[in-house]
Design a protein around this motif. Structure first.
Motif, PDB file in Angstrom:
ATOM      1  N   HIS A   1       6.360 -12.703   0.181  1.00  0.00           N
ATOM      2  CA  HIS A   1       6.877 -13.975  -0.318  1.00  0.00           C
ATOM      3  C   HIS A   1       5.757 -15.012  -0.357  1.00  0.00           C
ATOM      4  N   GLY A   2       5.843 -15.933  -1.323  1.00  0.00           N
ATOM      5  CA  GLY A   2       4.943 -17.075  -1.371  1.00  0.00           C
ATOM      6  C   GLY A   2       3.580 -16.819  -1.956  1.00  0.00           C
ATOM      7  N   TYR A   3       3.272 -15.573  -2.279  1.00  0.00           N
ATOM      8  CA  TYR A   3       1.938 -15.222  -2.745  1.00  0.00           C
ATOM      9  C   TYR A   3       1.989 -14.109  -3.786  1.00  0.00           C
ATOM     10  N   ASN A   4       0.994 -14.105  -4.672  1.00  0.00           N
ATOM     11  CA  ASN A   4       0.606 -12.903  -5.378  1.00  0.00           C
ATOM     12  C   ASN A   4      -0.538 -12.268  -4.596  1.00  0.00           C
ATOM     13  N   PHE A   5      -0.714 -10.974  -4.776  1.00  0.00           N
ATOM     14  CA  PHE A   5      -1.850 -10.308  -4.138  1.00  0.00           C
ATOM     15  C   PHE A   5      -2.469  -9.337  -5.127  1.00  0.00           C
ATOM     16  N   PHE A   6      -3.707  -8.958  -4.848  1.00  0.00           N
ATOM     17  CA  PHE A   6      -4.409  -7.976  -5.662  1.00  0.00           C
ATOM     18  C   PHE A   6      -4.396  -6.628  -4.950  1.00  0.00           C
ATOM     19  N   VAL A   7      -4.006  -5.584  -5.661  1.00  0.00           N
ATOM     20  CA  VAL A   7      -3.998  -4.231  -5.097  1.00  0.00           C
ATOM     21  C   VAL A   7      -5.377  -3.632  -5.348  1.00  0.00           C
ATOM     22  N   VAL A   8      -6.256  -3.743  -4.348  1.00  0.00           N
ATOM     23  CA  VAL A   8      -7.654  -3.352  -4.546  1.00  0.00           C
ATOM     24  C   VAL A   8      -7.888  -1.863  -4.284  1.00  0.00           C
ATOM     25  N   GLY A   9      -6.953  -1.195  -3.607  1.00  0.00           N
ATOM     26  CA  GLY A   9      -7.133   0.222  -3.320  1.00  0.00           C
ATOM     27  C   GLY A   9      -5.813   0.906  -3.052  1.00  0.00           C
ATOM     28  N   ARG A  10      -5.819   2.205  -3.244  1.00  0.00           N
ATOM     29  CA  ARG A  10      -4.611   3.009  -3.060  1.00  0.00           C
ATOM     30  C   ARG A  10      -5.043   4.451  -2.874  1.00  0.00           C
ATOM     31  N   GLY A  11      -4.414   5.158  -1.934  1.00  0.00           N
ATOM     32  CA  GLY A  11      -4.829   6.537  -1.724  1.00  0.00           C
ATOM     33  C   GLY A  11      -3.798   7.333  -0.951  1.00  0.00           C
TER      34      GLY A  11
END
Length: 556
Positions: free
Chosen positions: A462-472
């Motif tokens: 909530h309250g923010y966007n975020f960047f998905v910098v990694g996934r594995g």
């Protein structure tokens, strides 16, 4: 019941009215209403008597004022899912986090400005399981005179995917909590409130129909409002160009299958480039764990060409198998921020707080439950205990005894997260928050665990966007995993699925003071305790500080 073409007509009538940034006033009456689905009639909680509820339209920069009046039998709140709520945390909506609920017979006015966002989001009830029927779309148009960064569509349509239970959802989850077992799955999936063809139920066969003209392009605003299921979305014979997710533009790419988790939105361009006829639209579940039960009924609708000869044959779609992890991963891995001069991706390059949260399920003792135990969920082995006083009020007025600020930033006991795990599957309980100074840059790794079994978790901040910098897949390795991070054009979201048996890494800047909920958007997992909250301090001066609460803020 509305004709299926009304959503399109409504958009065309309303868009010319949104001529400049201004205050947009809405009134949401929360009421009970009878709906007939699956050959039975049930009273459900709705907004303005609609399922899905009314679409909220605004432009970027508008001030939105919504008066919510509760005429239902339950306490209620409304969450404006994905709206940044810059300095307006009091209006975010999660019950007992930013506000006490609106009690029957009471009202509350939500007041917020849409800043730096355009695209599609959703609003929904944020207490117990009411969002099963209390939900609707938020359409944010660009500022007047600012074009889309993709070809302008000829027409637009909102498409809301959801679930339907024959029973009252509050009764479903209450029975599960009493027994300690998992709740029953839904009985069907819906598209814009319609079930589509359902065997043995003639009243459900006329589903939602999207009328199209050959050669025209349509912007479909897709929303997954389901409680507990990731959904594949397909249109037979057609490919779709993805242009936006969670009200953030992306580099366009074309696909025939979308994956949308609960709480996520996706905008696509659909070209009516096929032969005249009728084409099946499907919403079917994706689940990557053999331990998880899902509703295997596919929600259906129809794309019908205006020049089709009636009755035209219905072209069917090849529905992906429920466990199509490669299909799901291919879609997710294709998402990239637009990162243009006009819409840059401000990814924090330096990290002030590096956090690792395990997310998963556990088992705690329960003498009154069926097996002497109950299934719970947790972050870093903490099963969140909901307070009876709103956390934001407790923070603002320095109430003692409501919460602590000792949520662990790392797992208390490291283990093989995607293996069998520790021998004791129990968790600790607490209302524990994590404090962040204003404007701190945060990297948060969310790691699925295999204590009970690997499972996907769509986590919403909530309250923010975020960047998905990694996934594995497997265990996150702090030494080797960051070498593969995308710090140039990672997708920007407010909800992202942690893959079963895997991890995601997100980054955001804590530039919005208040108390902000982080939780799994599978409602069953949230109910079981897979949630926590961040306390973000004020900065310097009024432009970086949370203002006092509104006078009509509901009391507990």
């Amino acid at each position: 019941m509305k004709p299926a073409s009304w959503p399109l007509i409504f958009v065309f009538l309303l868009l010319p009215l949104l001529t400049e940034a201004r205050v947009r006033h809405y009134k949401f009456n929360v009421v009970q209403k009878n709906f007939t689905r699956l050959c039975s009639t049930k009273s459900i909680v709705t907004v303005n008597g609609k399922f899905p509820g009314p679409t909220l339209y605004a432009r970027e920069g508008d001030n939105v004022v919504v008066k919510v009046v509760n005429h239902a039998q339950y306490n209620v709140t409304i969450h404006w899912h994905g709206i940044r709520q810059l300095l307006t945390a009091w209006y975010d909506g999660p019950a007992y986090i930013t506000q006490c609920p609106i009690q029957p017979g009471q009202s509350f006015v939500y007041n917020f400005t849409i800043a730096g966002q355009r695209g599609t989001l959703l609003w929904h009830g944020h207490i117990n399981w009411l969002r099963a029927t209390v939900h609707g779309a938020i359409v944010i148009l660009p500022k007047l005179g600012v074009p889309y960064p993709f070809p302008t569509p000829d027409k637009e349509a909102v498409v809301v995917l959801a679930e339907w239970w024959k029973l009252d959802t509050e009764a479903v989850i209450n029975e599960a909590l009493k027994s300690g077992l998992a709740p029953n799955v839904s009985d069907a999936h819906t598209i814009n409130g319609h079930l589509g063809p359902v065997s043995g139920c003639s009243s459900a066969r006329d589903g939602f129909t999207l009328q199209v003209d050959s050669g025209k392009t349509y912007l479909l605003r897709l929303i997954n409002a389901a409680l507990n299921e990731d959904l594949f979305f397909k249109i037979a014979g057609h490919r779709m160009t993805v242009v936006e997710v969670d009200a953030s533009y992306v580099k366009p790419f074309t696909t025939d299958t979308l994956l949308i988790t609960p709480g996520q939105t996706t905008n696509v361009l659909l070209s009516a480039d096929q032969g005249a006829g009728r084409y099946l639209v499907t919403a079917s579940p994706f689940v990557d764990s053999p331990l998880v039960a899902v509703d295997n009924r596919t929600g259906t609708a129809t794309v019908q060409y205006a020049n089709a000869v009636f009755p035209a044959a219905l072209t069917a779609a090849a529905i992906p198998p429920q466990n199509s992890t490669p299909v799901a991963s291919s879609f997710t891995d294709s998402l990239r921020s637009l990162n243009s001069k006009q819409y840059p991706a401000y990814v924090p390059a330096v990290v002030d707080h590096s956090l690792l949260f395990t997310v998963g399920l556990g088992v705690n003792p329960c003498p009154s439950c069926v097996n002497g135990s109950r299934v719970v969920a947790d972050m870093n082995n903490v099963t969140f205990t909901m307070p009876t006083t709103a956390l934001l009020q407790a923070h603002y007025f320095n109430f003692s005894g409501v919460f602590t600020e000792d949520f662990p930033g790392q797992p208390l006991i490291p283990f093989n997260y995607t293996g069998s795990g520790p021998s004791n599957p129990g968790t600790m309980n607490g209302t524990r928050l994590y404090r962040l100074p204003y404007n701190a840059s945060v990297q948060l790794v969310l790691q699925d665990t295999g204590i009970i079994g690997p499972e996907s978790h769509p986590v919403h901040l909530h309250g923010y966007n975020f960047f998905v910098v990694g996934r594995g897949s497997g265990n996150y390795d702090p030494t080797t995993s960051p070498s593969k991070f995308n710090l140039v054009d990672p997708v920007e979201r407010n909800t992202m699925a942690v893959p079963g048996g895997g991890w995601i890494a997100i980054r955001f800047r804590a530039d919005n003071p208040g108390v902000w909920f982080l939780h799994c958007h599978f409602e069953v997992h949230t109910t079981w305790g897979l949630k926590m909250a961040f306390v973000v301090d004020d900065g310097n001066g009024p432009n970086e500080s949370l203002p006092p609460p509104p006078k009509d803020l509901p009391a507990c």
